[in-house]
Design a protein around this motif. Sequence first.
Motif, PDB file in Angstrom:
ATOM      1  N   ASP A 122     -12.676 -15.318   1.117  1.00 57.91           N
ATOM      2  CA  ASP A 122     -11.554 -15.260  -0.005  1.00 57.91           C
ATOM      3  C   ASP A 122     -10.133 -15.429   0.718  1.00 57.91           C
ATOM      4  O   ASP A 122      -9.087 -15.300   0.045  1.00 57.91           O
ATOM      5  N   THR A 123      -9.960 -15.846   1.998  1.00 59.79           N
ATOM      6  CA  THR A 123      -8.841 -16.139   2.742  1.00 59.79           C
ATOM      7  C   THR A 123      -9.247 -17.331   3.658  1.00 59.79           C
ATOM      8  O   THR A 123     -10.070 -17.452   4.208  1.00 59.79           O
ATOM      9  N   ARG A 130     -11.430  -9.852   8.032  1.00 59.87           N
ATOM     10  CA  ARG A 130     -10.772 -10.897   7.268  1.00 59.87           C
ATOM     11  C   ARG A 130     -11.881 -11.725   6.433  1.00 59.87           C
ATOM     12  O   ARG A 130     -11.198 -12.541   5.530  1.00 59.87           O
ATOM     13  N   ARG A 151      -5.190 -17.561  -0.354  1.00 61.73           N
ATOM     14  CA  ARG A 151      -6.071 -16.385  -0.938  1.00 61.73           C
ATOM     15  C   ARG A 151      -6.812 -16.852  -2.096  1.00 61.73           C
ATOM     16  O   ARG A 151      -6.399 -17.717  -2.779  1.00 61.73           O
TER      17      ARG A 151
END
Length: 218
Positions: free
Chosen positions: A139-140, A115, A158
């Motif tokens: 990006d998370t 992730r 996100r």
Amino acid sequence: MSEDVREVRVQGERVASYPELPPEVGRGAVRRITVVGEDVLHRPCADVTDFGSPELARLVDDMFATNAVAEGAAIAANQVGVPLRLFVWDMADEWGVRHVGHIANPVLDELPADRRRLVEESEGCLSVPGPYRPLARPDTAVVRGQDMHGNPLVIEGRGYFARCLQHETDHLSGSLYVDRLSARDRRSVLREMSRTQDEVHARRAARAADLGKPLPLP
């Protein structure tokens, strides 16, 4: 707020409708935004402990008002001179979702490798008025903390909202985005800030006048 907003999430929960300005903006007073180099921005903040207090509620209101005047995505408590682990946000992400809320004592989850996709995007800061620079971040992001009443809170973001959550959590550890840049790029940012900050402050003053919010003394 952009007409492209298709959904609003307040404290992570979807709501049917929401005003253009958060109610806190109407109640809050604008505070002075601290600038890179000031001690309060460069040391870790203390945990919030006075949950449910009028003082904490007032601080949250004032932070929303200050963020609105500065047309920011989010602002941390030490950016208004208060060394507490607290930040507020009001921003839209790339998918048309508007996120509004606050969190105390935030801690970012350590994401598993599958992730952790790094994305390099332009990043700026209300306490570094003017410049933006590319910076890679996951990006998370998942952040855990409490609301102003002490209730547990988990917020996931996100894209741009994930960047916001990471950026503000950094603030509360005494770190700014410029601290993640090379020494050369950091010097470039500070030189640019010295040229642009007067223009930024003028825009904030105009926005404050539009909102009927007096600015604090310098």
